[in-house]
Design an enzyme around this catalytic site. Sequence first.
Site, PDB file in Angstrom:
ATOM      1  CE  LYS A   5      38.575  42.080   7.090  1.00  0.00           C
ATOM      2  NZ  LYS A   5      38.725  41.514   8.451  1.00  0.00           N
TER       3      LYS A   5
ATOM      4  CG  ASP B 266      40.109  40.382  11.647  1.00  0.00           C
ATOM      5  OD1 ASP B 266      39.904  39.857  10.547  1.00  0.00           O
ATOM      6  OD2 ASP B 266      41.157  40.210  12.307  1.00  0.00           O
TER       7      ASP B 266
ATOM      8  CG  ASP C  72      41.807  34.139  10.478  1.00  0.00           C
ATOM      9  OD1 ASP C  72      41.100  33.402  11.191  1.00  0.00           O
ATOM     10  OD2 ASP C  72      41.869  34.038   9.238  1.00  0.00           O
TER      11      ASP C  72
END
Length: 194
Positions: free
Chosen positions: A112, A11, A13
Amino acid sequence: MSETIRVLFLDRDGTINEDTGSYIAENHQLKIIPGAAEAMALARAAGFRIVVVTNQAGIARGIATVEQVEEVNRYLNELLSAHEAAYDSCYYCPSHPLYPHPEYDRYKDCRKPATGMVDRAIADFRSGGYEVDRSASFFVGDKMVDVECGMAASLRPILVRTGHNEEEVCREHGIVPEFIADDLYQAVTSHILA
Ligand SMILES: [Mg+2]
């Protein structure tokens, strides 16, 4: 004959860079979490490919443009490259179910916890002659959706306590990652490469 590879799906951030609490639209907002670049460099040196998988619904919401997101992704890799920690590819999902957008709704399956971006990355590797060993590949993120995505994609899911740190949310929902680490550095050094 294709070559089998292991991939570290990350991922963005809250996992690689600090989550500012809003969409990152400018390069100067990008701040790498301490140890994250070192962790990625170690994983690369150990043979992992690195793929960034990030929800960027700010695009559908009109908060960030495609150009801004792509520029931030490019700049992130510039920063990482200085640490021998560059990612191989980056996939972002521009859509959001609550913000219908004629141009981006076709990407809905990528957001996601859906596995669209992971599946596309694996298909792209296959086109290049590389077969991803999912059972030896990891997905690391700071949110429950990251853990769910990793699980649904048959990858090994790891939650990090940086960013949103959804350890409690995961517990409440019975979503159990393979490992919980304080940050990406600990995930890589204490678990992935341990
Ligand atoms: Mg995150």
